[in-house]
Design a protein around this motif. Structure first.
Motif, PDB file in Angstrom:
ATOM      1  N   ARG A  67      31.731   1.456  67.146  1.00  0.00           N
ATOM      2  CA  ARG A  67      31.365   0.238  66.420  1.00  0.00           C
ATOM      3  C   ARG A  67      31.734  -0.983  67.259  1.00  0.00           C
ATOM      4  O   ARG A  67      32.774  -1.025  67.894  1.00  0.00           O
ATOM      5  N   SER A  99      28.028   5.017  56.126  1.00  0.00           N
ATOM      6  CA  SER A  99      29.282   5.167  56.870  1.00  0.00           C
ATOM      7  C   SER A  99      30.366   5.778  55.985  1.00  0.00           C
ATOM      8  O   SER A  99      31.123   6.668  56.420  1.00  0.00           O
ATOM      9  N   GLY A 103      32.160   9.397  56.401  1.00  0.00           N
ATOM     10  CA  GLY A 103      33.612   9.534  56.470  1.00  0.00           C
ATOM     11  C   GLY A 103      34.131  10.595  55.523  1.00  0.00           C
ATOM     12  O   GLY A 103      34.998  11.397  55.879  1.00  0.00           O
ATOM     13  N   TRP A 122      39.022   2.020  57.103  1.00  0.00           N
ATOM     14  CA  TRP A 122      37.737   1.432  56.724  1.00  0.00           C
ATOM     15  C   TRP A 122      37.136   0.652  57.883  1.00  0.00           C
ATOM     16  O   TRP A 122      37.850  -0.101  58.546  1.00  0.00           O
ATOM     17  N   ASN A 124      35.153   3.180  59.384  1.00  0.00           N
ATOM     18  CA  ASN A 124      34.584   4.279  60.182  1.00  0.00           C
ATOM     19  C   ASN A 124      35.516   4.926  61.199  1.00  0.00           C
ATOM     20  O   ASN A 124      35.056   5.735  62.000  1.00  0.00           O
ATOM     21  N   ASP A 125      36.789   4.597  61.205  1.00  0.00           N
ATOM     22  CA  ASP A 125      37.706   5.193  62.181  1.00  0.00           C
ATOM     23  C   ASP A 125      38.446   6.372  61.563  1.00  0.00           C
ATOM     24  O   ASP A 125      38.968   6.276  60.450  1.00  0.00           O
ATOM     25  N   ILE A 136      32.827   6.916  63.589  1.00  0.00           N
ATOM     26  CA  ILE A 136      31.481   7.034  63.042  1.00  0.00           C
ATOM     27  C   ILE A 136      30.721   5.763  63.381  1.00  0.00           C
ATOM     28  O   ILE A 136      31.247   4.656  63.238  1.00  0.00           O
ATOM     29  N   ILE A 157      28.673  10.668  65.064  1.00  0.00           N
ATOM     30  CA  ILE A 157      30.056  11.056  64.787  1.00  0.00           C
ATOM     31  C   ILE A 157      30.665  11.643  66.054  1.00  0.00           C
ATOM     32  O   ILE A 157      30.101  12.555  66.662  1.00  0.00           O
TER      33      ILE A 157
END
Length: 269
Positions: A67, A99, A103, A122, A124-125, A136, A157
Motif C-alpha cells: 500500500r 481489504s 484480512g 487496519w 491491510n498489514d 494486502i 496478498i
C-alpha cells in the motif's frame, strides 16, 4: 544462485484446482517462478478481459508493491505471493470492504494451517506482535462518478511463510510463519486455505452479510483502544475508537476531536 522451493513445497496446480472445485477460483490458477508483481500482471490481464476468479501465484516477486507504493522483500520460494481477480457487486466508495474481507480470510487461513494468531493493523498489514508478517493490496477499476460501480478488483496478498532470516534493514521489523511456528510450513496448504476462505468472505459480501466490520474488529487489536499516530491531516495522535459504517478507522485525537482515517500508515504511538 537463486533458492528454489523444496520438492515437498512446490505449487501443484492440478491438486489445487481439484481441491477448489465449488469456488470461483477452480481451474483458474496460474503459477510463475518469478514475476515483477502478481498484481501488476493480473491488472493487465483484467484489462484484457481475464475471467473472474483468475489467480496468479508466484515463488518470487522482483518488484512487489505494498500500500502506498512501498516495496516488499520477496525471497525466492519462501513466501506466498498471490493475486486474485474478482468482480464484486460493490460501489467504488465501498471498496475498502474488500481489504477488510481479505484480512479476515488471511487470518482464518493462517490460524487453520499454522495455528498462529495474526493481528491485523487496519486496514491491510498482517502482524505477529510488533513484526510484519505480510500485507494486502487491493487495486480496482471503476466507472467515474460518486456512485461508480466497480468493474473489477485485484486482491494481492503477500505472506512471509518460510523465511529463515531477513535483510539487516528488515530484521527488526519483519517475521515469518516458520519463525513463529518453529518449523517450515506448506505454501500449498496455506494457499488452498486462503483461497477457500477468500471465496467464503466474498460470497458473504455478495449476500450483504452485516457482520464483516464486527468480525474484523474482533481480529484486530488496532481497531479499539490502541494509542496511535496518524500521518494524515498534518499528523496527530489519539486512541482508536472503532470503525465507521464504511469500514474506515475512527480515532479520538488528543485535541478532543473524533477523526476518520482515510488511508493506511497508522502506527503505534
Amino acid at each position: 544462485m537463486k533458492k528454489m522451493p523444496s520438492l515437498n513445497d512446490r505449487i501443484d496446480l492440478a491438486a489445487l484446482n481439484r481441491a477448489l472445485i465449488g469456488t470461483r477460483f477452480a481451474g483458474r490458477l496460474q503459477h510463475f517462478t518469478s514475476v515483477s508483481s502478481t498484481n501488476t500482471l493480473l491488472l493487465e490481464a483484467a484489462a484484457a478481459s481475464a475471467p473472474e476468479g483468475t489467480v496468479y501465484v508466484a515463488d518470487e516477486q522482483t518488484a512487489g508493491r505494498g500500500r502506498g507504493g512501498h516495496a516488499w522483500h520477496s525471497a525466492p520460494g519462501d513466501g506466498l505471493y498471490v493475486s486474485a481477480l474478482v468482480h464484486p457487486s460493490l460501489l467504488l466508495r465501498d471498496a475498502l470492504w474488500l481489504s477488510l474481507a481479505a484480512g479476515v480470510a488471511v487470518h482464518r487461513a493462517i490460524r487453520e494451517t499454522a495455528s498462529v494468531a495474526v493481528d491485523i493493523r487496519w486496514p491491510n498489514d498482517l502482524l505477529l506482535g510488533s513484526h510484519k508478517l505480510g500485507g494486502i493490496l487491493v487495486e480496482t477499476s471503476a466507472a467515474s462518478g460518486p456512485d461508480a460501480a466497480l468493474h473489477y478488483a485485484v486482491i494481492g496478498i503477500g505472506i512471509n511463510v518460510n523465511h529463515a532470516s531477513f535483510p539487516e534493514e528488515l530484521s527488526a521489523l519483519a517475521t515469518s510463519l516458520s519463525l513463529a511456528a518453529g518449523h517450515e510450513l506448506s505454501r500449498q496448504t496455506l494457499l488452498l486455505a486462503l483461497l477457500r476462505a477468500l471465496d467464503h468472505e466474498l460470497t458473504l459480501l455478495e449476500t450483504n452479510s452485516p457482520d464483516l466490520l464486527a468480525r474484523f474488529t474482533g481480529l484486530s487489536t488496532w481497531v479499539r483502544g490502541k494509542r496511535v499516530h496518524v500521518p494524515e491531516q498534518g499528523g496527530y495522535t489519539g486512541r482508536t475508537a472503532g470503525l465507521d459504517e464504511r469500514g474506515f478507522l475512527l480515532v479520538d485525537s488528543d485535541d478532543g476531536i473524533r477523526r476518520t482515517v482515510l488511508s493506511g500508515g497508522v502506527r503505534e504511538a
